[in-house]
Enzyme design. Structure first.
Site, mmCIF file in Angstrom:
data_model
loop_
_atom_site.group_PDB
_atom_site.id
_atom_site.type_symbol
_atom_site.label_atom_id
_atom_site.label_comp_id
_atom_site.label_asym_id
_atom_site.label_seq_id
_atom_site.Cartn_x
_atom_site.Cartn_y
_atom_site.Cartn_z
ATOM 1 N N LYS A 138 0.847 -1.184 0.000
ATOM 2 C CA LYS A 138 0.000 0.000 0.000
ATOM 3 C C LYS A 138 0.887 1.241 0.000
ATOM 4 O O LYS A 138 2.080 1.161 0.302
ATOM 5 C CB LYS A 138 -0.914 -0.002 1.228
ATOM 6 C CG LYS A 138 -1.860 -1.197 1.299
ATOM 7 C CD LYS A 138 -2.688 -1.160 2.567
ATOM 8 C CE LYS A 138 -3.604 -2.373 2.665
ATOM 9 N NZ LYS A 138 -4.397 -2.367 3.935
ATOM 10 N N HIS A 139 0.308 2.375 -0.319
ATOM 11 C CA HIS A 139 1.097 3.607 -0.348
ATOM 12 C C HIS A 139 1.528 3.994 1.053
ATOM 13 O O HIS A 139 0.808 3.782 2.040
ATOM 14 C CB HIS A 139 0.286 4.744 -0.972
ATOM 15 C CG HIS A 139 0.022 4.562 -2.436
ATOM 16 N ND1 HIS A 139 1.022 4.564 -3.383
ATOM 17 C CD2 HIS A 139 -1.132 4.367 -3.128
ATOM 18 C CE1 HIS A 139 0.504 4.384 -4.583
ATOM 19 N NE2 HIS A 139 -0.807 4.252 -4.459
ATOM 20 N N SER A 140 2.726 4.557 1.152
ATOM 21 C CA SER A 140 3.215 5.031 2.443
ATOM 22 C C SER A 140 2.295 6.125 2.961
ATOM 23 O O SER A 140 1.729 6.907 2.189
ATOM 24 C CB SER A 140 4.642 5.559 2.313
ATOM 25 O OG SER A 140 4.710 6.579 1.337
ATOM 26 N N ASP B 33 4.527 2.759 -4.051
ATOM 27 C CA ASP B 33 4.973 4.108 -4.405
ATOM 28 C C ASP B 33 5.909 4.131 -5.603
ATOM 29 O O ASP B 33 6.261 5.206 -6.100
ATOM 30 C CB ASP B 33 5.697 4.743 -3.203
ATOM 31 C CG ASP B 33 4.784 4.912 -2.009
ATOM 32 O OD1 ASP B 33 3.591 5.177 -2.215
ATOM 33 O OD2 ASP B 33 5.267 4.783 -0.871
#
Length: 660
Positions: free
Chosen positions: A293-295, A304
């Site tokens: 998942k995105h930071s 990312d």
């Protein structure tokens, strides 16, 4: 995760604190290419990729979510990435307040996790059962509720579905000293085991296919097969698998050295396909693992990486395709019209077809998200393509001596474009660090919310968030940014906003530079590799200087939400190094055809739009037996991704390509 261990267990004298909360520590493809006939090998790879995803279901970690032995009085239903923590308060006449947060939440306020009262009877501890997250290291701080003083503080990495007890008591024979001991009642499961097994299955398939291709490339092995089977059909299949040097589809440099022919490098489409395949996987959930998942703010995860790489390769494709089109006699005015039309279509598809606000119900203009992935691609494509069109120069076909390993012809020929890009970057820096933002410190780059001690709750993104809210309106932005996960931000923030588009243009132009290297030095493999390595190292050093080799302490941290300049230099550095590996393997030596990633790379817009539109339809999604199982989510997401690779392969064989 197994093997969780405490980083610190507090045995401290009670000391005065100023408050109940404290800050934690910092913790598209156009026309079909004729190169590289992957043939039956590509078909086998695509089929094996799908089969491996299904096979993983039988091999992955066993069972569903274990049911911990919960406290009967206060049952806690554990979800994915959670563990059970039983807090035993053995301190007489003392009520405790437990504060918690992730250690990676930079300068964050601690939040109340639980209140644990004293025991009702002498010798009977008070107990509270709570669910704690297992995604990162946790900070636990226990305060005396009445005196608001810190009793103890510890950091621990809990494991998924584990059962733990935190014993708070006086040290024997030393009543004034308090010990906080954490005991493992039930070992956690290894939640990363499914990822490890899936990775090993994939690597095994790659190794097997590579060995087969190597054997088929040996003349003695071919002769042995021909004699053993004695069939012309076998010879035909072998030749189809290997490719003949005289075939037009063989991935040799001669296939693209003629500038008047359509320029299509297989490594470019392979890189695009790699980024797109990972993008599909993470968009479908990535097995619900946090690193897919995105930071939440600063730093990098797998999710990312893919979008900026897609932007980078788009820049390389812009230069290669534009050069080919102009050399075929297309006028600049006509090409400008095509550029504008394609940009317009990308933006419209992004707003009206794959708008994430459809999940809120029928789309209305009042709540339509204006920024987005395709919108940013459309705007970036328009600026970079027009810039290259305005200053387009014929690529020299002679004077090879001027293009030695020390030549800067590819850079000097583009000085007007470089000047424009540097001015754009200056605009980003000026707005980011000097634009006054009401109620926020000038130059703020933080997430707001509970970050920075909660002092700037509504300052998420600083100038970037302010510009978007001012020009687009808060209702037209992304309503659930990744910063809400750790920092509990309360304002809308869009990671594809206006200011970030400036840096995506910069990244696309660095991709243009990669395309110019491939074309200007097309007959000098060594020169191309030296330049890729030089750009990768140079941009990497710039990133180190901007970030001070730190996640949060640098001048400009790596940040996907802001598309910070350090984010651009870091991902561009990695992109050049990936091309450094792909170009000789795929296009020069022909050791790898790029399959299966080559196929989605040839139909990128169709795959991206298709996977967004059909995300909730079978067979890309189905009802899982255990919604709290990483294993089942991983299998579902891997199968859905493999299906899109297979679809791209079928479309490639049928010569179906979606051009806009």
């Amino acid at each position: 995760m197994t093997g969780a261990r405490p980083r610190a267990v507090g045995r401290r004298e009670p000391r005065e604190r100023g408050g109940g909360e404290s800050g934690g520590r910092g913790g598209g493809a156009g026309a079909a290419g004729t190169m590289g006939g992957a043939g039956s090998a590509g078909q086998a790879l695509a089929a094996l990729l799908l089969a491996a995803s299904v096979l993983s279901a039988a091999l992955l970690a066993p069972g569903g979510s274990p049911t911990p032995d919960l406290d009967k009085k206060k049952p806690v239903e554990l979800k994915m990435d959670q563990a059970l923590l039983l807090i035993h308060n053995e301190l007489p006449r003392t009520n405790l307040t437990v504060y918690w947060n992730f250690d990676c939440c930079y300068h964050c306020l601690l939040r109340v996790l639980a209140s644990v009262s004293q025991g009702r009877k002498a010798g009977e501890p008070g107990v509270a059962a709570v669910a704690v997250s297992t995604q990162h290291w946790s900070i636990l701080q226990l305060n005396d509720t009445a005196e608001d003083t810190e009793v103890c503080r510890l950091e621990y990495k809990f494991g998924e579905f584990g059962n733990y007890s935190l014993l708070v008591k006086h040290v024997r024979d030393r009543v004034s000293e308090i010990a906080c001991d954490l005991v493992v009642n039930k070992e956690p499961v290894d939640s990363n085991l499914p990822v490890g097994i899936a990775f090993l299955v994939g690597m095994a398939l790659i190794i097997v296919v590579s060995i087969l291709r190597f054997l088929l490339s040996l003349e003695d092995f071919q002769n042995w097969i021909s004699k053993a089977i004695n069939s012309r059909e076998t010879d035909r299949l072998i030749n189809s698998e290997l490719g003949s040097p005289s075939r037009a589809s063989d991935p040799q440099p001669e296939a693209w050295r003629r500038l008047a022919a359509p320029l299509r490098l297989r490594c470019v489409d392979t890189f695009r396909g790699m980024a797109l395949t990972i993008m599909v996987f993470v968009n479908y959930g990535g097995g619900k693992y946090w690193y897919f998942k995105h930071s939440s703010w600063n730093g990098l995860t797998v999710a990312d990486l893919v979008f900026p790489w897609f932007v980078f390769i788009m820049g390389a494709s812009i230069f290669l395709s534009m050069t080919s089109i102009l050399q075929r006699g297309c006028s600049k005015i006509r090409l400008l019209g095509k550029i504008a039309w394609r940009s317009f279509l990308l933006i419209c598809i992004g707003i009206f077809v794959v708008n994430p606000n459809y999940c809120l119900g029928p789309l209305s203009w009042e709540k339509a998200r204006i920024p987005g992935v395709l919108q940013r691609l459309g705007a970036t494509y328009f600026v970079v393509a027009v810039l290259e069109l305005l200053f387009a120069r014929p690529v020299p076909e002679t004077c090879a001596s001027e293009r030695s390993c020390f030549s800067l012809l590819d850079i000097m020929a583009s000085w007007p474009q470089w000047l424009f890009v540097l001015i754009l970057e200056g605009v980003w820096l000026a707005l980011t660090f000097f634009l006054p933002v009401p109620g926020c410190p000038t130059g703020y780059l933080g997430p707001g919310g509970i970050g920075d001690g909660g002092r700037y709750r509504n300052c998420t993104g600083g100038a970037a968030g302010y510009v978007d809210r001012l020009l687009l309106g808060e209702q037209h932005l992304y309503q659930h940014p990744s910063s809400t996960v750790l920092y509990h931000t309360e304002v809308a923030y869009d990671p594809e906003g206006i200011l970030g588009t400036i840096n995506s243009i910069v990244m696309a132009f660095l991709g243009v530079q990669a395309g110019k290297i491939l074309l200007y030095y097309k007959d000098q493999t060594r020169g191309i590799l030296i330049r890729f390595a030089a750009w990768g190292c140079l941009l990497g050093l710039v990133s180190v200087a901007l970030t001070k080799a730190s996640e949060n302490e640098g001048f400009i941290p790596v940040n996907k939400n802001l598309w910070s300049v350090s984010y651009v230099t870091t991902l561009s550095s990695l992109a050049f190094l990936i091309l450094l590996a792909l170009y000789p393997v795929v296009d020069v030596k022909g050791l790898w055809t790029g399959a299966p990633f080559f196929y989605p790379g040839m139909n990128s817009i169709l795959v991206y739009v298709g996977h967004e539109v059909f995300a909730n339809y079978f067979p890309f999604q189905w009802k899982l037996g255990d919604q709290q199982s990483h294993k089942e989510h991983l299998v579902q997401n891997a199968v859905a991704t493999a299906l899109w690779v297979l679809i791209a392969y079928v479309l490639y064989k049928k010569k179906v390509f979606w051009k806009i």
